[in-house]
Enzyme design. Structure first.
Site, PDB file in Angstrom:
ATOM      1  CG  LEU A  95     -18.342   9.825 -36.788  1.00 50.91           C
ATOM      2  CD1 LEU A  95     -17.229   9.576 -37.784  1.00 50.91           C
ATOM      3  CD2 LEU A  95     -18.933  11.204 -36.994  1.00 50.91           C
TER       4      LEU A  95
ATOM      5  N   GLY B 244     -17.446  10.136 -31.487  1.00 45.48           N
ATOM      6  CA  GLY B 244     -17.714  11.439 -32.083  1.00 45.48           C
ATOM      7  C   GLY B 244     -18.312  12.425 -31.106  1.00 45.48           C
TER       8      GLY B 244
ATOM      9  CG  ASN C  82     -15.774   4.193 -27.889  1.00 40.27           C
ATOM     10  OD1 ASN C  82     -15.987   5.289 -28.388  1.00 40.27           O
ATOM     11  ND2 ASN C  82     -16.685   3.241 -27.864  1.00 40.27           N
ATOM     12  CD  GLU C  83     -13.119   7.032 -32.186  1.00 37.80           C
ATOM     13  OE1 GLU C  83     -13.900   7.971 -32.391  1.00 37.80           O
ATOM     14  OE2 GLU C  83     -12.438   6.949 -31.131  1.00 37.80           O
TER      15      GLU C  83
END
Length: 296
Positions: free
Chosen positions: A102, A147, A171-172
């Protein structure tokens, strides 16, 4: 670190996708396309085979911006409506990256209304891909964090370039972001609960061999053979009686899809409330500053 190499310039942040219904795009959603200055998606459709190749071409790293997401959804809807199109291969025209996820600039310093529209577009992409009647193959020819990983997870089969410089994963948490429930559900459906728990809590990025070991990808091939392997694989999938394959796919994915469809508005509001917090905006600002320093 793969995270740093994958995110450059107008980098991306999260990954989201899981396709669902084949509902038509709203006029307000399609109108976002007008802001696009050049095609971010290139589709080559072979009517003799019924297979389309969708190439992402949004420099530098195929960030999932609002324009990009809208173009993806419009392209998918057109292909889905063409009864002759039975399969799609998704790949990248950008060197060394599938999609970095994103676009941070869609979430930093934006109004709650804009953030809500952006998240709705992310949901739409996930729904269209995860619930597609077509056979979907991800030809992952570069790094695919966040994303980008989610996009590949929506596909029926994932083939990745066997290059240790590349990585893939949700990996947010490394960025201070929490992956939503439908990201989690998509990954659980692919690699199981324990692998997902470890991956999401630690924000892990896997090298191709590691991704293959846990089932995050299904096949590794030399980098110059990714598209060829995808073409060969989709032929095998298309040999299965279509009605049986489609019903089985729907049966396997329906519960996950319906969970988001019945909670879309609440999910959007949760995202807006979270991303507009000053602490989260500060984290995004710090990350963007880090990117600028590394670029310099």
């Amino acid at each position: 670190m793969a995270l740093r190499t994958a995110f450059r310039g107008r980098a991306a942040l999260s990954g989201l996708l899981s396709c669902s219904s084949h509902g038509r795009l709203s006029p307000s959603f399609i109108s976002q396309r007008k802001n696009s200055t050049s095609p971010k998606i290139k589709v080559d459709y072979d009517q003799t085979t019924g297979v389309a190749v969708m190439r992402m071409q949004s420099p530098p790293v195929n960030s999932l911006s609002l324009d990009f997401l809208t173009e993806v959804c419009i392209s998918l809807e057109k292909l889905e409506m063409d009864k002759g199109c039975r399969g799609i291969i998704i790949t990248s025209n950008q060197p060394k990256v599938f999609s970095a996820g994103l676009d941070i600039l869609e979430m930093y310093g934006k109004s709650p209304e804009h953030c809500g529209e952006f998240w709705k577009a992310v949901q739409e992409m996930w729904l269209k891909l995860y619930g597609s009647n077509m056979v979907t193959i991800a030809a992952i020819n570069g790094s695919s964090p966040a994303g980008g990983c989610l996009m590949s997870l929506t596909c029926d089969y994932r083939i990745m370039a066997d290059n240790p410089r590349y990585s893939i994963g949700l990996n947010e948490t490394q960025l201070g972001i929490v992956a939503p429930f439908w990201f989690k559900d998509t990954m659980v459906n692919t690699v199981g609960h324990r692998n997902t728990e470890m991956a999401l809590e630690l924000g892990l990025l896997y090298k191709p061999a590691e991704a293959l070991k846990i089932g995050l990808v299904d096949q590794l091939v030399p980098e110059d053979q990714v598209l060829t392997a995808a073409t060969q694989t989709i032929t095998k999938w298309l040999a299965i009686p279509e009605h049986a394959r489609q019903i089985t796919k729907s049966m396997m994915r329906k519960q996950t899809i319906e969970k988001l469809r019945s909670n879309r508005e609440a999910d959007i509001q949760n995202f807006v409330n979270f991303i507009t917090k000053e602490s989260i905006q500060k984290s995004l600002r710090m990350y963007m500053e880090m990117l600028k320093q590394k670029k310099a």
